[in-house]
Design an enzyme around this catalytic site. Structure first.
Site, mmCIF file in Angstrom:
data_model
loop_
_atom_site.group_PDB
_atom_site.id
_atom_site.type_symbol
_atom_site.label_atom_id
_atom_site.label_comp_id
_atom_site.label_asym_id
_atom_site.label_seq_id
_atom_site.Cartn_x
_atom_site.Cartn_y
_atom_site.Cartn_z
ATOM 1 C CD GLU A 1 3.309 40.520 -32.219
ATOM 2 O OE1 GLU A 1 4.041 40.362 -32.258
ATOM 3 O OE2 GLU A 1 3.080 39.376 -31.399
ATOM 4 C CG ASP B 1 3.834 38.366 -36.736
ATOM 5 O OD1 ASP B 1 4.675 38.357 -35.795
ATOM 6 O OD2 ASP B 1 4.374 38.750 -37.241
HETATM 7 N N1 DCP Z 1 12.755 43.825 -36.011
HETATM 8 C C1 DCP Z 1 13.305 45.293 -35.415
HETATM 9 N N2 DCP Z 1 14.381 43.956 -35.297
HETATM 10 C C2 DCP Z 1 14.112 42.769 -34.888
HETATM 11 C C3 DCP Z 1 13.681 42.583 -35.439
HETATM 12 C C4 DCP Z 1 12.434 42.801 -35.709
HETATM 13 O O1 DCP Z 1 13.618 46.171 -35.651
HETATM 14 N N3 DCP Z 1 15.348 42.353 -34.049
HETATM 15 C C5 DCP Z 1 11.104 44.552 -37.065
HETATM 16 C C6 DCP Z 1 10.851 44.319 -38.366
HETATM 17 C C7 DCP Z 1 10.259 44.047 -38.134
HETATM 18 C C8 DCP Z 1 9.452 43.795 -37.304
HETATM 19 O O2 DCP Z 1 9.940 44.677 -36.364
HETATM 20 O O3 DCP Z 1 9.993 43.179 -39.479
HETATM 21 C C9 DCP Z 1 8.350 42.832 -36.545
HETATM 22 O O4 DCP Z 1 9.004 42.193 -36.415
HETATM 23 P P1 DCP Z 1 8.436 40.432 -36.553
HETATM 24 O O5 DCP Z 1 9.459 39.801 -35.810
HETATM 25 O O6 DCP Z 1 7.118 40.028 -36.697
HETATM 26 O O7 DCP Z 1 9.976 40.076 -37.804
HETATM 27 P P2 DCP Z 1 9.040 40.205 -39.691
HETATM 28 O O8 DCP Z 1 7.382 40.846 -39.324
HETATM 29 O O9 DCP Z 1 10.322 40.921 -40.216
HETATM 30 O O10 DCP Z 1 9.210 38.557 -40.161
HETATM 31 P P3 DCP Z 1 8.061 37.398 -40.267
HETATM 32 O O11 DCP Z 1 7.943 36.896 -40.845
HETATM 33 O O12 DCP Z 1 9.291 36.442 -39.020
HETATM 34 O O13 DCP Z 1 6.879 37.917 -38.983
HETATM 35 MG MG MG Z 2 6.191 40.002 -38.600
#
Ligand code: DCP
Ligand code: MG
Length: 423
Positions: free
Chosen positions: A131, A22
């Site tokens: 992911e 991820d």
């Molecule tokens: N995303 C979005 N709205 C949300 C959650 C996520 O648009 N409510 C998008 C932005 C993120 C991407 O999906 O960058 C991937 O989601 P993740 O949950 O894996 O979150 P991140 O990669 O940003 O952070 P982490 O380091 O917690 O995985």
């Molecule tokens: Mg992520």
């Protein structure tokens, strides 16, 4: 059964090595890739956000920005209260760089990562843009799994330039929990003999399939951790949760028989977008639907899919999901038609308050070579249910904590593909 007592050739969970990747604060990491000055600084990426404005919702925040309480699905306005714009306060470190979402760029970065993962896995299952699960049983062994995990991270870092967290475990759900366990830049390896101990102290909400509602119900029963759940009386769980009770019990023990299977071809492609509350301004709905139609048609084209059915989904208060569709005499690839049919189907809702609108193309056909894939494609999601995350992958349950955040989201353009429900 202790290891070594299984029949030769009979695969058990212990035989598999599953790696879950991820990406860390993915959209923000992508922005950093092309803008050096954002590295090490608080970064907020906004969906429906435009430079200098207050509109939209946080898609993601870099870990530096999370320290200020900025998180996914929060309104940009709130984020700005916690972290004003760097552009307006160039010398103040308690500020962030705000950037609008650029999906096309993130898809490109994601494709680069996927290429590497494809090389490193026996089988690869992509779950979302950031992911994936890899079955790496033939590529490594438990004794050296940590080195393998590090190698995966390093290849992504060196060749693409974005950070990832990796979990390695004997099954998918434990691998996912492991990748999340030490974010960002995490690497957590849970060999088969450690699975129960690893899971035991975790809150039940961390278990796949247990969302806030179930977690509360379990807490009321005095079951707070996966360990409590693993030791709970199966009969009590079954009487309270039916078959799901058995499932929870198994998962709390770290049992997950799912195999890492590559994705087949989707049966439909759709996109939906939620409003901040219910809107009565039909023109705004039409405008949103126009964009969604364009995005869906473009995605179909990119995947070389022809579609025969074009449909819309309209969610009206409180949470009524209405779907309408039109089926054409033959398969087409015509973006303009997607838009005009979607808008026709929407007419009926003119004057009603609308929370969410979606556009979908279904009855997909691909090139002949892919037809078998299409036929064999099975997916347990419920894309039409309105739970946007549920169709992302069977991996996220209806009740996962993200759902709450997604439904509160102001304008999340969410891909609920593939949803497999070909209604
Ligand atoms: N995303 C979005 N709205 C949300 C959650 C996520 O648009 N409510 C998008 C932005 C993120 C991407 O999906 O960058 C991937 O989601 P993740 O949950 O894996 O979150 P991140 O990669 O940003 O952070 P982490 O380091 O917690 O995985
Ligand atoms: Mg992520």
């Amino acid at each position: 059964m202790p290891r070594g007592e299984t029949l030769p050739g009979a695969p058990t969970a212990e035989d598999r090595i599953v790696l879950h990747v991820d990406m860390d604060s993915f959209y923000a990491s992508c922005e950093r890739l092309r803008e050096q000055k954002l590295r090490g600084e608080p970064v907020v990426v906004g969906m429906g956000y435009e430079a200098g404005e207050q509109s939209g919702a946080v898609a993601t925040a870099s870990y530096e920005a999370r320290e200020y309480g900025v998180e996914s699905a929060m309104g940009i306005e709130t984020a700005l209260e916690r972290l004003p714009r760097r552009a307006e306060h160039p010398d103040d470190p308690d500020t962030a760089y705000y950037r609008p979402v650029d999906m096309e760029f993130y898809q490109d970065v994601s494709a680069d990562v996927r290429e590497i993962l494809g090389e490193l896995a026996d089988t690869l299952r992509e779950v979302s843009i950031d992911e994936a699960y890899l079955d790496v049983t033939e590529r490594t062994a438990w004794e050296v799994a940590e080195g393998f995990g590090r190698h995966v991270k390093q290849r992504i870092d060196r060749e693409v330039g974005v950070p990832a967290s990796v979990g390695v475990a004997p099954n998918m759900s434990t691998a996912k929990i492991a990748s999340d366990h030490d974010k960002p830049d995490g690497l957590v390896v849970v060999p088969p003999e450690d699975v129960e101990d690893f899971l035991a102290p975790l809150p039940v909400a961390d278990i796949h399939g247990i969302g806030p509602v179930t977690a509360d119900a379990l807490t009321d029963m005095g079951i707070e951790t996966a360990g409590d759940l693993a030791e709970a009386d199966p009969t009590t769980l079954r009487s309270k949760f039916g078959e799901r009770g058995d499932e929870f019990h198994r998962r709390a023990r770290g049992e997950d028989p799912r195999e890492v299977e590559p994705r087949g071809k989707p049966k439909s492609l759709s996109r939906e977008s939620a409003f901040d509350g219910a809107v009565e301004d039909f023109e705004a709905v039409v405008e949103r639907a126009r964009n969604l139609a364009g995005a869906v048609a473009e995605r179909a084209r990119r995947r070389e899919a022809l579609y025969r059915t074009i449909g819309v989904k309209v969610v009206t208060p409180p949470f009524d999901v209405n779907t309408r569709a039109k089926t054409l005499p033959g398969p087409v690839d015509e973006p303009e038609l997607v838009e005009s049919i979607a808008l026709d189907l929407l007419e009926e809702f003119d004057g009603e308050p609308i929370r969410k609108v979606g556009v979908r193309v279904a009855n997909l056909s691909f090139s002949e070579r892919d037809q078998t894939d299409l036929d064999s494609w099975e997916y347990g999601g419920t894309g039409d249910s309105g739970d946007v995350e549920s169709a992302e992958d069977g991996d996220r349950s209806e009740e996962s904590p993200r759902v709450e955040r997604y439904t509160n989201d102001q304008a999340r353009l969410f891909e609920y593909e593939p949803d497999g429900s070909d209604k």
